[in-house]
Write a protein that holds these residues in place. Sequence first.
Motif, PDB file in Angstrom:
ATOM      1  N   ILE A  65      30.930  12.118  17.615  1.00 53.55           N
ATOM      2  CA  ILE A  65      29.900  11.258  17.021  1.00 53.55           C
ATOM      3  C   ILE A  65      29.380  10.300  18.093  1.00 53.55           C
ATOM      4  CG2 ILE A  65      29.416   9.534  15.250  1.00 53.55           C
ATOM      5  CD1 ILE A  65      30.184  12.008  13.885  1.00 53.55           C
ATOM      6  N   LEU A  66      28.061  10.289  18.265  1.00 49.77           N
ATOM      7  CA  LEU A  66      27.412   9.307  19.125  1.00 49.77           C
ATOM      8  C   LEU A  66      26.632   8.350  18.234  1.00 49.77           C
ATOM      9  CD1 LEU A  66      26.033  11.517  22.045  1.00 49.77           C
ATOM     10  CD2 LEU A  66      28.144  10.171  21.987  1.00 49.77           C
ATOM     11  N   ILE A  67      26.876   7.057  18.422  1.00 51.70           N
ATOM     12  CA  ILE A  67      26.188   6.051  17.611  1.00 51.70           C
ATOM     13  C   ILE A  67      25.492   5.036  18.512  1.00 51.70           C
ATOM     14  CG2 ILE A  67      27.716   6.313  15.616  1.00 51.70           C
ATOM     15  CD1 ILE A  67      29.226   3.841  16.511  1.00 51.70           C
ATOM     16  N   ASP A  68      24.577   4.291  17.930  1.00 50.30           N
ATOM     17  CA  ASP A  68      23.844   3.230  18.628  1.00 50.30           C
ATOM     18  C   ASP A  68      23.223   3.729  19.935  1.00 50.30           C
ATOM     19  OD1 ASP A  68      24.469   1.432  16.622  1.00 50.30           O
ATOM     20  OD2 ASP A  68      26.308   0.783  17.611  1.00 50.30           O
ATOM     21  N   LEU A  69      22.395   4.753  19.847  1.00 50.99           N
ATOM     22  CA  LEU A  69      21.726   5.298  21.018  1.00 50.99           C
ATOM     23  C   LEU A  69      20.549   4.419  21.397  1.00 50.99           C
ATOM     24  CD1 LEU A  69      22.731   7.896  19.129  1.00 50.99           C
ATOM     25  CD2 LEU A  69      21.823   9.104  21.081  1.00 50.99           C
ATOM     26  N   GLU A  70      20.419   4.103  22.686  1.00 50.69           N
ATOM     27  CA  GLU A  70      19.297   3.327  23.201  1.00 50.69           C
ATOM     28  C   GLU A  70      18.633   4.124  24.312  1.00 50.69           C
ATOM     29  OE1 GLU A  70      19.993  -0.768  24.320  1.00 50.69           O
ATOM     30  OE2 GLU A  70      21.741  -0.800  23.003  1.00 50.69           O
ATOM     31  N   MET A  71      17.313   4.272  24.226  1.00 53.58           N
ATOM     32  CA  MET A  71      16.570   5.090  25.173  1.00 53.58           C
ATOM     33  C   MET A  71      15.590   4.243  25.968  1.00 53.58           C
ATOM     34  SD  MET A  71      15.791   8.077  26.394  1.00 53.58           S
ATOM     35  CE  MET A  71      16.729   9.100  25.280  1.00 53.58           C
ATOM     36  N   GLU A  72      15.497   4.537  27.265  1.00 55.32           N
ATOM     37  CA  GLU A  72      14.508   3.900  28.130  1.00 55.32           C
ATOM     38  C   GLU A  72      13.858   5.007  28.954  1.00 55.32           C
ATOM     39  OE1 GLU A  72      14.537   0.795  31.861  1.00 55.32           O
ATOM     40  OE2 GLU A  72      16.024   0.532  30.274  1.00 55.32           O
ATOM     41  N   VAL A  73      12.526   5.014  29.011  1.00 48.93           N
ATOM     42  CA  VAL A  73      11.787   6.021  29.765  1.00 48.93           C
ATOM     43  C   VAL A  73      10.850   5.297  30.724  1.00 48.93           C
ATOM     44  CG1 VAL A  73      10.193   7.966  29.644  1.00 48.93           C
ATOM     45  CG2 VAL A  73      11.918   7.663  27.864  1.00 48.93           C
ATOM     46  N   VAL A  74      10.945   5.655  32.006  1.00 51.76           N
ATOM     47  CA  VAL A  74      10.129   5.020  33.040  1.00 51.76           C
ATOM     48  C   VAL A  74       9.241   6.081  33.692  1.00 51.76           C
ATOM     49  CG1 VAL A  74      10.167   3.745  35.220  1.00 51.76           C
ATOM     50  CG2 VAL A  74      11.888   3.265  33.466  1.00 51.76           C
ATOM     51  N   PHE A  75       7.940   5.823  33.696  1.00 49.83           N
ATOM     52  CA  PHE A  75       6.966   6.700  34.344  1.00 49.83           C
ATOM     53  C   PHE A  75       6.705   6.157  35.736  1.00 49.83           C
ATOM     54  CE2 PHE A  75       2.532   7.773  35.348  1.00 49.83           C
ATOM     55  CZ  PHE A  75       2.585   9.154  35.202  1.00 49.83           C
ATOM     56  N   PHE A  89       5.972   1.914  39.006  1.00 50.75           N
ATOM     57  CA  PHE A  89       6.824   2.220  37.869  1.00 50.75           C
ATOM     58  C   PHE A  89       6.314   1.493  36.623  1.00 50.75           C
ATOM     59  CE2 PHE A  89       9.292   2.548  41.706  1.00 50.75           C
ATOM     60  CZ  PHE A  89      10.008   3.719  41.531  1.00 50.75           C
ATOM     61  N   PHE A  90       6.315   2.224  35.482  1.00 52.11           N
ATOM     62  CA  PHE A  90       5.936   1.639  34.198  1.00 52.11           C
ATOM     63  C   PHE A  90       6.950   2.069  33.153  1.00 52.11           C
ATOM     64  CE2 PHE A  90       1.844   2.005  36.361  1.00 52.11           C
ATOM     65  CZ  PHE A  90       1.312   0.749  36.145  1.00 52.11           C
ATOM     66  N   GLN A  91       7.499   1.105  32.446  1.00 48.20           N
ATOM     67  CA  GLN A  91       8.362   1.454  31.319  1.00 48.20           C
ATOM     68  C   GLN A  91       7.456   1.841  30.161  1.00 48.20           C
ATOM     69  OE1 GLN A  91      11.507  -1.252  30.446  1.00 48.20           O
ATOM     70  NE2 GLN A  91      11.991  -0.277  28.507  1.00 48.20           N
ATOM     71  N   LEU A  92       7.666   3.041  29.630  1.00 44.26           N
ATOM     72  CA  LEU A  92       6.820   3.535  28.545  1.00 44.26           C
ATOM     73  C   LEU A  92       7.316   3.020  27.205  1.00 44.26           C
ATOM     74  CD1 LEU A  92       6.172   7.248  29.587  1.00 44.26           C
ATOM     75  CD2 LEU A  92       4.774   5.224  30.029  1.00 44.26           C
ATOM     76  N   GLU A  93       6.373   2.631  26.382  1.00 42.57           N
ATOM     77  CA  GLU A  93       6.686   2.182  25.032  1.00 42.57           C
ATOM     78  C   GLU A  93       6.923   3.421  24.172  1.00 42.57           C
ATOM     79  OE1 GLU A  93       4.302  -0.444  21.924  1.00 42.57           O
ATOM     80  OE2 GLU A  93       4.337  -1.282  23.959  1.00 42.57           O
ATOM     81  N   LEU A  94       8.070   3.477  23.525  1.00 46.61           N
ATOM     82  CA  LEU A  94       8.434   4.637  22.724  1.00 46.61           C
ATOM     83  C   LEU A  94       8.214   4.374  21.245  1.00 46.61           C
ATOM     84  CD1 LEU A  94      11.772   5.562  24.526  1.00 46.61           C
ATOM     85  CD2 LEU A  94       9.493   6.472  24.960  1.00 46.61           C
ATOM     86  N   GLU A  95       7.994   5.459  20.512  1.00 49.56           N
ATOM     87  CA  GLU A  95       7.872   5.356  19.059  1.00 49.56           C
ATOM     88  C   GLU A  95       9.140   4.724  18.488  1.00 49.56           C
ATOM     89  OE1 GLU A  95       6.986   8.603  15.647  1.00 49.56           O
ATOM     90  OE2 GLU A  95       8.707   8.989  16.924  1.00 49.56           O
ATOM     91  N   ARG A  96      10.277   5.128  19.033  1.00 50.78           N
ATOM     92  CA  ARG A  96      11.579   4.604  18.602  1.00 50.78           C
ATOM     93  C   ARG A  96      12.485   4.529  19.836  1.00 50.78           C
ATOM     94  NH1 ARG A  96      13.522   7.472  13.678  1.00 50.78           N
ATOM     95  NH2 ARG A  96      12.476   5.734  12.698  1.00 50.78           N
ATOM     96  N   THR A  97      13.014   3.346  20.131  1.00 49.91           N
ATOM     97  CA  THR A  97      13.893   3.188  21.301  1.00 49.91           C
ATOM     98  C   THR A  97      15.366   3.252  20.926  1.00 49.91           C
ATOM     99  OG1 THR A  97      13.821   0.782  21.086  1.00 49.91           O
ATOM    100  CG2 THR A  97      12.240   1.808  22.603  1.00 49.91           C
ATOM    101  N   ARG A  98      15.656   3.137  19.621  1.00 50.34           N
ATOM    102  CA  ARG A  98      17.046   3.131  19.157  1.00 50.34           C
ATOM    103  C   ARG A  98      17.216   4.093  17.988  1.00 50.34           C
ATOM    104  NH1 ARG A  98      20.186  -1.392  20.502  1.00 50.34           N
ATOM    105  NH2 ARG A  98      21.464  -0.933  18.697  1.00 50.34           N
TER     106      ARG A  98
END
Length: 191
Positions: A65-75, A89-98
């Motif tokens: 089980i993986l819980i509390d996932l946090e995502m960061e994407v950099v273009f 570098f630009f951090q992209l705004e995601l529909e959902r980061t968690r």
Amino acid sequence: MIPNTIAALESMMGLLAFALATGLLYGRFSRPSAKIMYSRNVLIAPYREGGKGLMFRLANERRNILIDLEMEVVFSYNDEENGKTVRKFFQLELERTRVSILTLNWTVVHPLDENSPIKDIIPEELERRQAGLSVILKTFDDTFSQTVHSRTSYQYDDFVWDAKFKPAFERDETGRIVLDLSRISAYDIIH
């Protein structure tokens, strides 16, 4: 008296050295690591009413089980400034980061809307600027009770335009939803 003290110290040091070696070995090989499978490509796909989104998928290869996932994407891309090539570098705004829990798969989406720094990007521009994405995932592994990290990257030639991911799961004979990891990268080109 002195020989007994030396013998006692040698015994104690031997036990301590053995315990230290065992602890270091166990700590080295028992560290949790995320086994995350990412899609091979990033898709530029239809998203919301007539819009587009930049998308990739991921899934947990283990049955834990993986819980509390946090995502960061950099273009990132190369740009010319005063005759020099500079990486931006630009951090992209995601529909959902968690995401609270990863049960099947997660399609990470960056909407290509008016707020996106790459909303008008075209394939030729990606290649010319040697563009890429860096993906950083932080999650909590419930089995080991520790935070684990995973990362991957995509280069300009990993982008697929006007495509859509195929479903990566199906129902078995009992009606239960089953994830098929071999289909995590499967997509269709939209004509």
